[in-house]
Design a protein around this motif. Structure first.
Motif, PDB file in Angstrom:
ATOM      1  N   ALA A   1      -7.749  -3.709  -0.211  1.00  0.00           N
ATOM      2  CA  ALA A   1      -8.691  -4.012   1.272  1.00  0.00           C
ATOM      3  C   ALA A   1      -8.198  -5.679   1.204  1.00  0.00           C
ATOM      4  O   ALA A   1      -8.464  -6.160   2.341  1.00  0.00           O
ATOM      5  N   VAL A   2      -8.744  -6.444   0.398  1.00  0.00           N
ATOM      6  CA  VAL A   2      -8.220  -7.766   0.627  1.00  0.00           C
ATOM      7  C   VAL A   2      -6.945  -8.772   0.940  1.00  0.00           C
ATOM      8  O   VAL A   2      -7.585  -9.377   2.042  1.00  0.00           O
ATOM      9  N   GLU A   3      -6.390  -7.076   0.898  1.00  0.00           N
ATOM     10  CA  GLU A   3      -4.855  -7.889   1.573  1.00  0.00           C
ATOM     11  C   GLU A   3      -4.071  -7.287   2.544  1.00  0.00           C
ATOM     12  O   GLU A   3      -3.453  -7.695   3.691  1.00  0.00           O
ATOM     13  N   LEU A   4      -4.915  -6.558   2.703  1.00  0.00           N
ATOM     14  CA  LEU A   4      -4.726  -5.745   4.261  1.00  0.00           C
ATOM     15  C   LEU A   4      -4.759  -6.350   5.430  1.00  0.00           C
ATOM     16  O   LEU A   4      -3.562  -5.849   6.340  1.00  0.00           O
ATOM     17  N   GLY A   5      -5.673  -6.847   5.778  1.00  0.00           N
ATOM     18  CA  GLY A   5      -5.297  -7.765   6.684  1.00  0.00           C
ATOM     19  C   GLY A   5      -4.458  -9.213   7.257  1.00  0.00           C
ATOM     20  O   GLY A   5      -3.740  -8.632   7.797  1.00  0.00           O
ATOM     21  N   ALA A   6      -4.260  -9.371   5.764  1.00  0.00           N
ATOM     22  CA  ALA A   6      -2.563 -10.775   5.927  1.00  0.00           C
ATOM     23  C   ALA A   6      -1.448  -9.625   5.562  1.00  0.00           C
ATOM     24  O   ALA A   6      -0.445  -9.979   6.693  1.00  0.00           O
ATOM     25  N   MET A   7      -1.430  -8.389   5.159  1.00  0.00           N
ATOM     26  CA  MET A   7      -0.819  -7.433   5.504  1.00  0.00           C
ATOM     27  C   MET A   7      -0.050  -6.930   7.009  1.00  0.00           C
ATOM     28  O   MET A   7       0.955  -6.999   7.745  1.00  0.00           O
ATOM     29  N   ILE A   8      -0.811  -7.298   8.068  1.00  0.00           N
ATOM     30  CA  ILE A   8      -0.779  -6.805   9.196  1.00  0.00           C
ATOM     31  C   ILE A   8      -0.579  -7.599   9.968  1.00  0.00           C
ATOM     32  O   ILE A   8       0.791  -7.413  10.514  1.00  0.00           O
ATOM     33  N   GLN A   9      -1.388  -8.549   9.623  1.00  0.00           N
ATOM     34  CA  GLN A   9      -0.988  -9.908  10.373  1.00  0.00           C
ATOM     35  C   GLN A   9       1.070 -10.047  10.543  1.00  0.00           C
ATOM     36  O   GLN A   9       0.887 -10.423  11.423  1.00  0.00           O
ATOM     37  N   ARG A  10       1.331  -9.778   8.579  1.00  0.00           N
ATOM     38  CA  ARG A  10       2.670 -10.587   8.446  1.00  0.00           C
ATOM     39  C   ARG A  10       3.679  -9.598   9.033  1.00  0.00           C
ATOM     40  O   ARG A  10       4.348  -9.694   9.787  1.00  0.00           O
ATOM     41  N   ALA A  11       3.143  -8.359   9.255  1.00  0.00           N
ATOM     42  CA  ALA A  11       4.052  -7.205  10.035  1.00  0.00           C
ATOM     43  C   ALA A  11       4.663  -7.601  11.325  1.00  0.00           C
ATOM     44  O   ALA A  11       5.625  -7.366  12.166  1.00  0.00           O
ATOM     45  N   GLU A  12       3.145  -7.142  12.428  1.00  0.00           N
ATOM     46  CA  GLU A  12       2.950  -7.900  12.751  1.00  0.00           C
ATOM     47  C   GLU A  12       3.984  -8.807  14.112  1.00  0.00           C
ATOM     48  O   GLU A  12       4.294  -9.054  14.447  1.00  0.00           O
ATOM     49  N   ARG A  13       3.245 -10.310  12.889  1.00  0.00           N
ATOM     50  CA  ARG A  13       5.095 -11.629  13.263  1.00  0.00           C
ATOM     51  C   ARG A  13       6.211 -11.184  12.746  1.00  0.00           C
ATOM     52  O   ARG A  13       6.724 -11.330  13.137  1.00  0.00           O
ATOM     53  N   ALA A  14       6.528 -10.206  12.027  1.00  0.00           N
ATOM     54  CA  ALA A  14       7.802  -9.874  11.805  1.00  0.00           C
ATOM     55  C   ALA A  14       8.486  -8.794  12.687  1.00  0.00           C
ATOM     56  O   ALA A  14       9.407  -8.864  13.316  1.00  0.00           O
ATOM     57  N   VAL A  15       7.656  -8.568  14.287  1.00  0.00           N
ATOM     58  CA  VAL A  15       8.611  -7.446  14.401  1.00  0.00           C
ATOM     59  C   VAL A  15       8.351  -8.332  16.120  1.00  0.00           C
ATOM     60  O   VAL A  15       9.410  -8.313  16.229  1.00  0.00           O
ATOM     61  N   LEU A  16       7.205  -9.534  16.188  1.00  0.00           N
ATOM     62  CA  LEU A  16       7.526 -10.149  17.489  1.00  0.00           C
ATOM     63  C   LEU A  16       8.352 -11.318  16.853  1.00  0.00           C
ATOM     64  O   LEU A  16       9.256 -11.562  18.292  1.00  0.00           O
ATOM     65  N   SER A  17       8.542 -11.696  15.846  1.00  0.00           N
ATOM     66  CA  SER A  17      10.147 -12.747  15.731  1.00  0.00           C
ATOM     67  C   SER A  17      11.554 -12.102  16.038  1.00  0.00           C
ATOM     68  O   SER A  17      12.617 -12.390  16.692  1.00  0.00           O
ATOM     69  N   LEU A  18      11.063 -10.541  16.934  1.00  0.00           N
ATOM     70  CA  LEU A  18      12.328 -10.155  17.297  1.00  0.00           C
ATOM     71  C   LEU A  18      13.198 -10.563  18.838  1.00  0.00           C
ATOM     72  O   LEU A  18      13.963 -10.407  19.752  1.00  0.00           O
ATOM     73  N   GLY A  19      11.978 -11.239  19.372  1.00  0.00           N
ATOM     74  CA  GLY A  19      11.823 -11.958  21.034  1.00  0.00           C
ATOM     75  C   GLY A  19      11.588 -10.802  21.663  1.00  0.00           C
ATOM     76  O   GLY A  19      12.282  -9.553  21.671  1.00  0.00           O
ATOM     77  N   GLY A  20      11.248 -10.963  23.401  1.00  0.00           N
ATOM     78  CA  GLY A  20      11.370  -9.915  23.817  1.00  0.00           C
ATOM     79  C   GLY A  20      10.107  -9.001  24.153  1.00  0.00           C
ATOM     80  O   GLY A  20       9.978  -8.152  24.913  1.00  0.00           O
ATOM     81  N   ILE A  21       9.227  -9.089  23.698  1.00  0.00           N
ATOM     82  CA  ILE A  21       7.625  -8.818  22.869  1.00  0.00           C
ATOM     83  C   ILE A  21       6.875  -9.486  23.255  1.00  0.00           C
ATOM     84  O   ILE A  21       6.480 -10.510  22.772  1.00  0.00           O
ATOM     85  N   ALA A  22       6.008  -8.638  24.114  1.00  0.00           N
ATOM     86  CA  ALA A  22       4.941  -9.273  24.634  1.00  0.00           C
ATOM     87  C   ALA A  22       3.553  -8.832  23.495  1.00  0.00           C
ATOM     88  O   ALA A  22       2.641  -9.909  22.983  1.00  0.00           O
ATOM     89  N   ARG A  23       3.470  -7.622  22.820  1.00  0.00           N
ATOM     90  CA  ARG A  23       2.461  -7.451  21.976  1.00  0.00           C
ATOM     91  C   ARG A  23       2.697  -6.610  21.429  1.00  0.00           C
ATOM     92  O   ARG A  23       3.802  -5.606  21.025  1.00  0.00           O
ATOM     93  N   VAL A  24       1.586  -6.199  19.984  1.00  0.00           N
ATOM     94  CA  VAL A  24       2.216  -5.314  19.003  1.00  0.00           C
ATOM     95  C   VAL A  24       1.352  -4.373  18.305  1.00  0.00           C
ATOM     96  O   VAL A  24      -0.143  -5.147  18.320  1.00  0.00           O
ATOM     97  N   HIS A  25       0.893  -3.340  19.318  1.00  0.00           N
ATOM     98  CA  HIS A  25      -0.225  -2.710  18.876  1.00  0.00           C
ATOM     99  C   HIS A  25      -0.401  -2.183  17.751  1.00  0.00           C
ATOM    100  O   HIS A  25       0.499  -1.468  17.109  1.00  0.00           O
ATOM    101  N   VAL A  26      -1.726  -2.000  16.704  1.00  0.00           N
ATOM    102  CA  VAL A  26      -1.565  -1.647  15.843  1.00  0.00           C
ATOM    103  C   VAL A  26      -2.270  -0.564  15.895  1.00  0.00           C
ATOM    104  O   VAL A  26      -3.622  -0.333  16.195  1.00  0.00           O
ATOM    105  N   ASN A  27      -2.295   0.752  15.080  1.00  0.00           N
ATOM    106  CA  ASN A  27      -3.015   2.238  15.202  1.00  0.00           C
ATOM    107  C   ASN A  27      -3.073   2.619  14.020  1.00  0.00           C
ATOM    108  O   ASN A  27      -1.980   2.717  13.810  1.00  0.00           O
ATOM    109  N   ARG A  28      -4.276   3.348  14.056  1.00  0.00           N
ATOM    110  CA  ARG A  28      -4.416   4.161  12.734  1.00  0.00           C
ATOM    111  C   ARG A  28      -5.295   5.045  13.056  1.00  0.00           C
ATOM    112  O   ARG A  28      -5.844   5.332  14.042  1.00  0.00           O
ATOM    113  N   TYR A  29      -4.678   6.821  12.376  1.00  0.00           N
ATOM    114  CA  TYR A  29      -4.979   7.951  13.298  1.00  0.00           C
ATOM    115  C   TYR A  29      -5.429   8.588  12.658  1.00  0.00           C
ATOM    116  O   TYR A  29      -6.446   8.557  12.136  1.00  0.00           O
ATOM    117  N   GLY A  30      -4.565   9.189  11.576  1.00  0.00           N
ATOM    118  CA  GLY A  30      -5.350   9.290   9.755  1.00  0.00           C
ATOM    119  C   GLY A  30      -4.831  10.813  10.476  1.00  0.00           C
ATOM    120  O   GLY A  30      -5.706  11.879   9.319  1.00  0.00           O
TER     121      GLY A  30
END
Length: 199
Positions: free
Chosen positions: A110-139
């Motif tokens: 749980a302590v790591e989760l926020g940083a991991m979501i942020q890291r994955a979002e940055r990886a997607v944004l690094s592609l370029g041409g991306i305005a936003r990354v939507h993060v969803n959890r359904y389960g």
């Protein structure tokens, strides 16, 4: 396990036609469909609910991803992609390596989760041409903790908000080689801060 519907469910108009609210999602500018839309009639509740994928630790895609799905991993986390192109510029899932759901997550993860979501979002944004990354959890489909990261293409304001997955369903899919390169770039962007790229 619940076998009786809750008071909330008992109040629902099961089997009746529900009118569209005048300010509902089908009238928002981001809704991807045009024309006459009706709300489906609600089915009777199913109680107890059937098991999800991975309940009881069996047949879990999070524990054993299929061919071509694992893009990146470290000791506790993994990023899965989709081998076949989707209708968005990028679509990946961040999952725990250990099998648990959000309410069962060990405090160390749980302590790591926020940083991991942020890291994955940055990886997607690094592609370029991306305005936003939507993060969803359904389960509702799987009991293995997973978050969807969906890329909204820059400039496409009509795709903002909650309807982005619907747009992803109807947009033309990119060529396979381009999609594979997108997955590879996300994996290597994740690996730049540690862990292993698997593509």
């Amino acid at each position: 396990m619940t076998v009786e519907p809750s008071d909330f469910v008992k109040r629902l108009p099961i089997g009746e036609q529900i009118p569209l609210p005048a300010d509902g999602i089908p009238f928002w500018e981001v809704f991807p469909y045009d024309g006459d839309v009706r709300i489906k009639v609600l089915d009777e509740p199913v109680l107890p609910e059937p098991p999800r994928e991975g309940d009881n630790g069996t047949d879990c895609h999070g524990c054993s991803p299929g061919e071509g799905r694992l893009l990146w991993s470290d000791e506790h986390w993994q990023v899965h992609g989709f081998p076949q192109p989707e209708g968005l510029p990028a679509l990946v899932m961040l999952l725990s390596k250990e099998h648990f759901d959000l309410h069962e997550m060990p405090s160390e993860r749980a302590v790591e989760l926020g940083a991991m979501i942020q890291r994955a979002e940055r990886a997607v944004l690094s592609l370029g041409g991306i305005a936003r990354v939507h993060v969803n959890r359904y389960g509702d489909g799987s009991s293995h903790l997973h978050f969807w990261l969906m890329a909204r293409p820059e400039g496409m304001l009509q795709m903002r908000g909650t309807c982005l997955p619907l747009w992803g369903d109807v947009l033309p899919k990119p060529p396979l080689e381009e999609w594979r390169e997108t997955n590879r770039r996300i994996a290597h962007a994740m690996a730049a801060d540690g862990g292993t790229a698997h593509v």
